[in-house]
Design a protein around this motif. Structure first.
Motif, PDB file in Angstrom:
ATOM      1  N   LEU A 170      47.875  39.766  32.285  1.00 59.54           N
ATOM      2  CA  LEU A 170      47.122  39.223  32.973  1.00 59.54           C
ATOM      3  C   LEU A 170      46.813  40.192  33.827  1.00 59.54           C
ATOM      4  CD1 LEU A 170      47.362  35.833  32.791  1.00 59.54           C
ATOM      5  CD2 LEU A 170      46.110  36.713  31.064  1.00 59.54           C
ATOM      6  N   ALA A 171      47.372  40.692  34.996  1.00 59.59           N
ATOM      7  CA  ALA A 171      47.187  41.144  36.216  1.00 59.59           C
ATOM      8  C   ALA A 171      46.177  42.648  35.939  1.00 59.59           C
ATOM      9  CB  ALA A 171      48.570  41.290  36.794  1.00 59.59           C
ATOM     10  N   LEU A 172      46.924  43.380  34.307  1.00 60.19           N
ATOM     11  CA  LEU A 172      45.715  44.123  34.259  1.00 60.19           C
ATOM     12  C   LEU A 172      44.730  44.316  33.219  1.00 60.19           C
ATOM     13  CD1 LEU A 172      49.864  46.198  32.659  1.00 60.19           C
ATOM     14  CD2 LEU A 172      47.982  46.599  34.776  1.00 60.19           C
ATOM     15  N   GLY A 210      37.427  38.378  39.908  1.00 58.24           N
ATOM     16  CA  GLY A 210      38.395  38.955  39.751  1.00 58.24           C
ATOM     17  C   GLY A 210      38.527  37.811  39.214  1.00 58.24           C
ATOM     18  N   ILE A 211      40.821  37.646  39.175  1.00 57.31           N
ATOM     19  CA  ILE A 211      41.378  36.593  38.910  1.00 57.31           C
ATOM     20  C   ILE A 211      40.936  35.185  39.375  1.00 57.31           C
ATOM     21  CG2 ILE A 211      43.811  36.331  37.891  1.00 57.31           C
ATOM     22  CD1 ILE A 211      44.925  39.363  37.759  1.00 57.31           C
ATOM     23  N   GLY A 254      39.086  33.866  40.321  1.00 60.89           N
ATOM     24  CA  GLY A 254      36.761  33.368  39.576  1.00 60.89           C
ATOM     25  C   GLY A 254      38.004  32.662  39.009  1.00 60.89           C
ATOM     26  N   HIS A 255      38.572  33.402  37.356  1.00 64.43           N
ATOM     27  CA  HIS A 255      39.171  32.628  36.581  1.00 64.43           C
ATOM     28  C   HIS A 255      39.399  31.781  37.315  1.00 64.43           C
ATOM     29  CE1 HIS A 255      37.039  36.217  34.457  1.00 64.43           C
ATOM     30  NE2 HIS A 255      37.864  37.213  34.480  1.00 64.43           N
ATOM     31  N   ARG A 256      40.923  31.926  37.868  1.00 63.35           N
ATOM     32  CA  ARG A 256      41.429  30.276  38.449  1.00 63.35           C
ATOM     33  C   ARG A 256      40.954  29.556  38.351  1.00 63.35           C
ATOM     34  NH1 ARG A 256      44.161  28.958  42.608  1.00 63.35           N
ATOM     35  NH2 ARG A 256      43.705  30.965  43.937  1.00 63.35           N
ATOM     36  N   LEU A 257      40.044  29.890  39.036  1.00 61.78           N
ATOM     37  CA  LEU A 257      39.283  28.595  40.050  1.00 61.78           C
ATOM     38  C   LEU A 257      37.902  28.105  38.545  1.00 61.78           C
ATOM     39  CD1 LEU A 257      37.425  30.032  43.280  1.00 61.78           C
ATOM     40  CD2 LEU A 257      39.178  28.931  43.316  1.00 61.78           C
ATOM     41  N   ARG A 258      37.304  28.221  37.364  1.00 65.60           N
ATOM     42  CA  ARG A 258      36.953  28.135  36.767  1.00 65.60           C
ATOM     43  C   ARG A 258      37.738  26.912  35.837  1.00 65.60           C
ATOM     44  NH1 ARG A 258      34.388  32.819  33.120  1.00 65.60           N
ATOM     45  NH2 ARG A 258      33.827  30.964  32.347  1.00 65.60           N
TER      46      ARG A 258
END
Length: 445
Positions: free
Chosen positions: A388-390, A398-399, A401-405
Motif C-alpha cells: 500500500l505504501a508503494l 497521500g496515504i 488523506g485516504h485514511r481520513l476518508r
C-alpha cells in the motif's frame, strides 16, 4: 464598732482644729492662744459654746443613723441580688434532658436496636460471615454510630448496621460506639444513614431510590402528616456526594412495576435498561420483561432501543386517543396474514402504503451499492502495508488523506448502525403490539 470609732475620731479632730477654740485673730501664725483667753473660755457656760456641739451632734447622728439602717438594708439587698443572679440557673438544660452531645463509649450489643427506617434492606449473608470472622479475630476496627432513646434506655443504630449484624454472628457482647445524645429520629439523622450507605457495592439501586425519595418527600408521622420538610434534589446530591442527575435517575426507578423492581434487585435487569423500562406503562413493563427473560434481544443496547421505541409509540397512540400494548398474538396474526413485510402499516391509508412501497424500492437500490464499498474496504484491509505504501505514496492527498476518508466512512457507519438498531426495534414494537381504542370498545359494548 467601725462606725463608733469613726465618730470618736471625728469629734477629736473637730476639737483640735475648730476655729472657735483657736481664735486666729488673737495669736500670731504658728503660736497657740494666750492663757487668759483659754481660762476664760473654760469658765464660759456650756450653752455659750454652741458651734462645736451641733457639728459633733450632726456627724454623730448621721453615722449612728447609717449604723442602724445598715443591718436592715444590706442583708436584704445582698439576698435580692443573689436571687436575681441565680434565677436563670434552673432553666439551663441538663445532660439528661434535650442537650445535644456526643460520646465515644463501649455499650452492650444486646441494647442496640435496628432502625426500622434503615435505607439498606438487603445484606449479603456470605459477606456478613466473612466480616464476622474478621471481627472475632481482630475485634471491632471502626465504631458504629447510635442515638440514645431515653424512654427505653436503649440505643438505635444510625450508621453501622452491617458491623452490628456481624458482631452478633461473632458473639461480641460489647461494641464501641459514637453515642449521640439529644438526637431524635428525623431527616438529619436519616440523611447521615443514607450518606454512609449510598454508593456501597451491596446497596441496591432500589434501596438508593427509596432513600433519595424519602429525603425529597420529608418526614411524616403515622397519620401521614408531614413533620419535617424535604430536601431538594440538588441538596440531596450534595449530601450523598452524587450528581443531581444521578439522584433523579434513581428516583425514577420507583416507577418500575413490582416484578421489574424485583428483577433489578436480583441483578436480572441492568440499571441502565431499567430506567427506560420505567417510562413504559405498567402492562407493557411486564410484557417487556417477559421478552427480556426469554432472550428475544441480541444485546442490552437492542433492548434499550426497543424500550425507547415502545415509549414513543405509547405517546403517539396517546395523542390519538388510544393506547398501545405489546402482544405476542398480534405478531403471530400479522405473520399469518402475510403482513410481516410491512409491520405497523395496517392502520395507514392505501395512498400512504403505496408511497412507502415506492420509497422502499429506491432505498434498497442504494443500499445494494454498499456491497461495492465493502469490497473496497476489504481490499484495503487485506493488502500488505508495504505494498500500500508503494501504491499510494505520492497520490493526491497521500496515504493520510485516504485514511481520513475511511475514517469518515467509519463514523457514518457507526451512526447508521445506531439508527438501524432504533428502526429495527421500532418495527418490532409495531409488529408485536396492538392499538386499543377505548371509545371503540365502549361503543361495541
Amino acid at each position: 464598732m467601725s462606725a463608733v470609732t469613726t465618730t470618736t475620731d471625728l469629734d477629736r479632730t473637730e476639737d483640735t482644729v475648730s476655729p472657735t477654740d483657736t481664735p486666729a485673730g488673737n495669736a500670731p501664725d504658728g503660736l497657740g492662744a494666750p492663757k487668759d483667753d483659754v481660762q476664760q473660755a473654760e469658765k464660759m457656760p456650756a450653752r455659750r459654746r454652741p458651734r462645736r456641739a451641733p457639728a459633733r451632734s450632726t456627724a454623730s447622728e448621721t453615722v449612728k443613723t447609717a449604723t442602724k439602717k445598715a443591718p436592715a438594708t444590706k442583708p436584704n439587698a445582698t439576698k435580692a441580688a443573689a436571687g436575681r443572679a441565680s434565677a436563670p440557673k434552673p432553666a439551663a438544660p441538663t445532660q439528661a434532658g434535650g442537650e445535644k452531645r456526643t460520646q465515644l463509649r463501649t455499650i452492650p450489643t444486646s441494647k442496640i436496636d435496628r432502625d426500622p427506617g434503615q435505607p439498606r434492606e438487603h445484606f449479603d449473608e456470605a459477606s456478613l460471615q466473612e466480616l464476622a470472622k474478621s471481627m472475632k479475630k481482630l475485634g471491632q476496627l471502626q465504631p458504629i454510630t447510635v442515638r440514645v432513646i431515653p424512654e427505653t434506655k436503649r440505643f438505635t443504630l444510625v450508621m453501622g448496621e452491617r458491623r452490628w449484624r456481624a458482631a452478633q454472628i461473632a458473639e461480641l457482647t460489647q461494641m464501641q460506639a459514637v453515642v449521640l445524645h439529644g438526637v431524635d429520629k428525623g431527616r438529619e439523622t436519616f440523611a447521615k444513614a443514607v450518606a454512609e450507605n449510598v454508593g456501597r457495592e451491596n446497596m441496591t439501586a432500589i434501596e438508593e431510590a427509596k432513600s433519595f425519595k424519602r429525603l425529597v418527600d420529608g418526614e411524616v408521622d403515622e397519620q401521614g402528616k408531614q413533620t419535617e420538610p424535604g430536601y431538594t434534589v440538588d441538596e440531596v446530591s450534595e449530601l450523598v456526594g452524587k450528581s443531581a442527575a444521578y439522584v433523579q435517575w434513581r428516583i425514577d426507578l420507583l416507577r418500575l412495576c413490582p416484578e421489574a423492581q424485583e428483577a433489578l434487585v436480583k441483578n436480572q435487569l441492568p440499571v441502565g435498561l431499567a430506567w427506560y423500562v420505567g417510562k413504559l406503562a405498567g402492562d407493557n413493563q411486564v410484557r417487556f420483561l417477559a421478552k427480556w427473560v426469554r432472550g428475544d434481544f441480541k444485546s442490552a443496547r437492542d433492548a434499550e432501543s426497543f424500550a425507547q421505541a415502545l415509549h414513543a409509540e405509547e405517546k403517539r397512540q396517546e395523542q390519538q386517543g388510544a393506547f398501545f400494548v405489546l402482544s405476542d398474538e398480534a405478531a403471530a396474526t400479522r405473520k399469518d396474514n402475510g403482513q410481516d413485510a410491512l409491520p405497523g402499516t395496517l392502520d395507514l391509508p392505501e395512498e400512504e402504503r403505496e408511497r412507502i412501497t415506492a420509497d422502499r424500492s429506491k432505498l434498497l437500490g442504494k443500499i445494494d451499492k454498499l456491497g461495492t464499498a465493502g469490497e473496497i474496504l476489504s481490499l484495503l484491509a487485506t493488502t500488505d502495508a508495504d505494498e500500500l505504501a508503494l501504491l499510494l505514496a505520492g497520490t493526491p492527498g497521500g496515504i493520510g488523506g485516504h485514511r481520513l476518508r475511511v475514517k469518515h466512512l467509519q463514523d457514518i457507519a457507526t451512526k447508521a448502525m445506531a439508527n438501524l438498531r432504533t428502526a429495527e426495534m421500532a418495527a418490532e414494537v409495531r409488529a408485536s403490539g396492538l392499538k386499543v381504542n377505548p371509545d371503540a370498545e365502549t361503543a361495541a359494548a
